[in-house]
Scaffold this motif. Sequence first.
Motif, short mmCIF file in Angstrom:
data_model
loop_
_atom_site.label_atom_id
_atom_site.label_comp_id
_atom_site.label_asym_id
_atom_site.label_seq_id
_atom_site.Cartn_x
_atom_site.Cartn_y
_atom_site.Cartn_z
N GLY A 23 0.82 -1.20 0.00
CA GLY A 23 0.00 0.00 0.00
C GLY A 23 0.85 1.25 0.00
N LYS A 132 0.25 0.41 -4.32
CA LYS A 132 -0.96 -0.40 -4.38
C LYS A 132 -0.69 -1.67 -5.18
N GLU A 153 -3.44 1.59 3.31
CA GLU A 153 -3.93 2.75 2.57
C GLU A 153 -3.40 4.05 3.18
#
Length: 350
Positions: A23, A132, A153
């Motif tokens: 992430g 990602k 995230e």
Amino acid sequence: MNYADFMASLARGELPHVFLLAGEEPYYIVRAEEAILRRLLPDESERADALVRYEEMPPMPALAESLETIPFFTEKNVVLVHGASLFGGGKKKEAAEESDAPAQKDTNADALCELLADLPLSTYAVFTLHAKPDKRKKIYKAVEKSGRILESEALRPWTIEPWLNARLREMGRAMHPRARAFFLNITGMMQTVSLEFLDRQLEKLMLYTDEKTFTEDDLRAAFSEMPEVSVFALMDAVNARDCARALTLLARCMADGVHFTVLLALLTRNTRQLWQAKRLLARGTPLRGLGAAMKLNPFIGEKLGRSAQGFRESTLESVMLVLADADYLMKTGQAGEELLEDAVIRLCKS
């Protein structure tokens, strides 16, 4: 799996043999990696023999050898791969799809899938990627099925408070409402939120004071070198309609290298929020209800409402138009930073 759920899962039952930590927020990835290693190899002296570490994706033969090696001096064999690009997407993948040549990356992914499906019971694989992952990939789905994935995230200013609450609990500290509002205002002005940086600032606060509750003065001292502090002070001066101080702070921000587009965006947001608060108050929303209505911290909402009471709605509307013109003129090189000064003067003097 988000960070909180992932960390909670590490404390329950047996661990899977494959992990992917991926992430845009490196802070969570680093902490999750440390937690996995503490669980698998609690004795740090054991890591010299049990841990194989790669700082980038190794060639498949080397990785295969590491994954298939049976440990001799320890019970576990832990393979840690940073920069596990096989899990990501990007230009290389697109180029491979357009080419007639065999897709080497997909071949490697298939080979890795086979390896992970038949790992020795003593082997654990941990892959990290500061980007990602591509969830469509076969290798991602393989890890998702048999292993555990952390989706790290990036935090946004409006989602920072749960992290702050959790970190304060870990530190055994609290934060005064005014200090909390200051913190949220500062992070709200950041172009990107770096949890690593914010964590260091909180650690600095623990060295700065032994008090269990951090005050606004404590935070101002710890964050004093951040350009965002000057920007926050600028908005504070504008909202107080202190023209001389606002212009001084505007000059300081520009001297500190804060780009005009950032200052313009923040002035626009601040003016829009004042206008919104003004209209909500006119419709009967109480000061203490502004935070909920505007999706802001209650203290920030109430403070913004008190400031909005000192402005005429027509002034806020006209300044919004001025700022819209300034955006176009400054970006096309037809005007300079004097337009920011003009907007500040209009807000403070009208």
